[in-house]
Design an enzyme around this catalytic site. Structure first.
Site, PDB file in Angstrom:
ATOM      1  N   GLU A 134     -39.509 -59.181  44.999  1.00  0.00           N
ATOM      2  CA  GLU A 134     -41.055 -58.831  44.975  1.00  0.00           C
ATOM      3  C   GLU A 134     -41.612 -60.067  45.545  1.00  0.00           C
ATOM      4  O   GLU A 134     -42.503 -60.145  46.388  1.00  0.00           O
ATOM      5  CB  GLU A 134     -41.250 -58.356  43.678  1.00  0.00           C
ATOM      6  CG  GLU A 134     -43.111 -58.606  43.324  1.00  0.00           C
ATOM      7  CD  GLU A 134     -43.475 -57.450  44.228  1.00  0.00           C
ATOM      8  OE1 GLU A 134     -44.745 -57.302  44.309  1.00  0.00           O
ATOM      9  OE2 GLU A 134     -42.888 -56.556  45.034  1.00  0.00           O
ATOM     10  N   HIS A 182     -41.346 -60.789  49.344  1.00  0.00           N
ATOM     11  CA  HIS A 182     -42.219 -59.681  50.099  1.00  0.00           C
ATOM     12  C   HIS A 182     -43.668 -60.142  50.094  1.00  0.00           C
ATOM     13  O   HIS A 182     -44.049 -60.296  51.101  1.00  0.00           O
ATOM     14  CB  HIS A 182     -42.098 -58.490  49.265  1.00  0.00           C
ATOM     15  CG  HIS A 182     -43.016 -57.403  49.794  1.00  0.00           C
ATOM     16  ND1 HIS A 182     -42.854 -56.909  51.020  1.00  0.00           N
ATOM     17  CD2 HIS A 182     -43.830 -56.681  49.421  1.00  0.00           C
ATOM     18  CE1 HIS A 182     -43.804 -56.068  51.545  1.00  0.00           C
ATOM     19  NE2 HIS A 182     -44.678 -55.899  50.508  1.00  0.00           N
ATOM     20  N   HIS A 208     -41.173 -32.035  53.229  1.00  0.00           N
ATOM     21  CA  HIS A 208     -40.873 -33.034  54.238  1.00  0.00           C
ATOM     22  C   HIS A 208     -40.147 -32.501  55.362  1.00  0.00           C
ATOM     23  O   HIS A 208     -40.173 -32.990  56.342  1.00  0.00           O
ATOM     24  CB  HIS A 208     -40.517 -34.165  53.740  1.00  0.00           C
ATOM     25  CG  HIS A 208     -39.986 -35.277  54.483  1.00  0.00           C
ATOM     26  ND1 HIS A 208     -40.883 -35.944  55.326  1.00  0.00           N
ATOM     27  CD2 HIS A 208     -38.796 -35.993  54.680  1.00  0.00           C
ATOM     28  CE1 HIS A 208     -40.520 -36.935  56.011  1.00  0.00           C
ATOM     29  NE2 HIS A 208     -39.343 -36.921  55.658  1.00  0.00           N
TER      30      HIS A 208
END
Length: 393
Positions: free
Chosen positions: A111, A114, A290
């Site tokens: 995290e 990022h 989708h």
């Protein structure tokens, strides 16, 4: 262990680290383009930022797929520190209490990496904005024409700031599906903005009919809607709601589905429209939507490529779009039949990003060709061959 969702104390440390990380690509850009014209330098910086933004989008997908989005449960740092090193005790306590939970040492590092990469890309976009305005002011003083308005770079800077705000909400709102999906779309929109600017610095007008140009815009709109559906599938963890292809469950073509719960947009993760647990039929509805959207976009893309091939100015665009379509089809099927491996999921996200990037670049060329007379097929073929030798693909 609880922690405040927002702690701004490490903000400047993170900003400084992002600027430091951006120094390496900036130095590479400076050395590689120091003998180029100012416009070519700006184009090179835009392409470099575009490349690193594409990498950031993929790493963001990796962060989501490894369930690392809450690896540090506060923003912008990690338990008030600029790195997980300063939060080892808090992370260890959270990991000991729940070893398979959202907070572990590995997830915290994913995290925070990022966030570091996002900060460096934001700094690059800031530099691009400043350089664009400097070039605009220099050309204005010298009474020269300006090919790309600095307003585009300013819009990109505002966009990346908004993207950072959505990154904050992703954490503080505990992976709220609508926010996570918007965060993904924001990253892809950033790619399109940068691709449009890169085309402006080296115009390559593409002369097509008005109808084909409008068809391109329609295809872009359909693609954005389909990517939004794909983000909704991913953020709701609905990929494995159908474990077969082309059927869904136990050979069913049209299984039981709950669209009302599945497409209640403003709700927490795993929660239905009535406040209870999100039923499995809702996940099935999200997944099947989708799939149906993919069929529509794939058909529209093939029809567009077929029409585009007849245009003398088409160049390599039909082949590029066809390759991305095939990539998306294969990676999408792989996600289902191989039980959603990270490699296939990243490949599918990368394909979606590349599709929007290519459509944005192609439409920029089409806009540059508005009002120009169409060339013959022979002249267009020679020009395409020349462009392929001197331009960056």
């Amino acid at each position: 262990m609880t922690t405040a969702p927002v702690d701004l104390s490490p903000l400047w440390q993170l900003a400084g680290l992002g600027a430091l990380l951006a120094c390496a690509p900036l130095l590479w850009w400076h050395l590689r383009s120091r003998s180029a014209t100012p416009q070519e330098r700006l184009r090179a910086l835009t392409l470099l930022t575009l490349f690193l933004t594409f990498d950031l989008v993929l790493f963001g997908a990796f962060t989501r797929l490894t369930d690392s989005g809450l690896g540090c449960p506060d923003w912008p740092g990690c338990y008030g520190s600029a790195s997980p090193l300063g939060a080892r005790e808090e992370i260890h306590a959270a990991q000991s209490a729940l070893p398979s939970g959202p907070v572990t040492h590995g997830k915290a590092w994913i995290e925070m990496i990022h966030r570091y990469l996002a900060s460096s890309v934001g700094f690059l976009i800031l530099v691009l904005c400043v350089q664009s305005w400097r070039q605009w002011w220099r050309q204005r003083r010298q009474a020269e024409g300006v090919s790309v308005s600095p307003g585009w770079a300013s819009l990109t800077l505002v966009w990346v700031c908004m993207q950072g705000a959505f990154g904050k909400l992703t954490v503080t709102m505990k992976l709220f599906p609508a926010i996570v999906t918007l965060h993904l779309l924001g990253g892809l929109g950033l790619l399109v903005l940068l691709a449009w600017q890169a085309q402006g610095y080296r115009p390559q007008p593409m002369v097509v009919s008005r109808g084909l140009r409008w068809a391109g815009w329609g295809l872009l709109l359909l693609s954005v809607m389909q990517v939004s559906l794909g983000g909704w599938v991913s953020t709701n963890y609905a990929v494995l709601a159908c474990s077969e292809f082309p059927t869904c469950q136990a050979g069913q073509w049209w299984p039981s589905m709950d669209f009302a719960h599945g497409f209640t947009l403003w709700r927490e993760l795993g929660v239905g429209a009535d406040g209870g647990w999100l039923p499995f039929e809702a996940l099935t509805a999200i997944h099947m939507s989708h799939r149906l959207g993919a069929l529509v976009v794939f058909t529209a893309l093939l029809l567009f490529v077929w029409r585009l091939r007849a245009s003398p100015d088409a160049g390599h665009w039909p082949r590029r779009l066809s390759l991305v379509a095939a990539w998306q089809l294969i990676s999408g099927m792989s996600n289902v039949v191989l039980d959603w491996p990270i490699v296939a999921a990243l490949a599918h996200t990368g394909g979606a990003a590349m599709l929007l990037l290519l459509l944005g670049s192609m439409l920029a060329q089409m806009q540059q060709g508005r009002g120009l007379p169409q060339r013959s097929a022979a002249v267009a073929s020679k020009q395409t061959a020349l462009d392929s030798r001197i331009s960056i693909p």
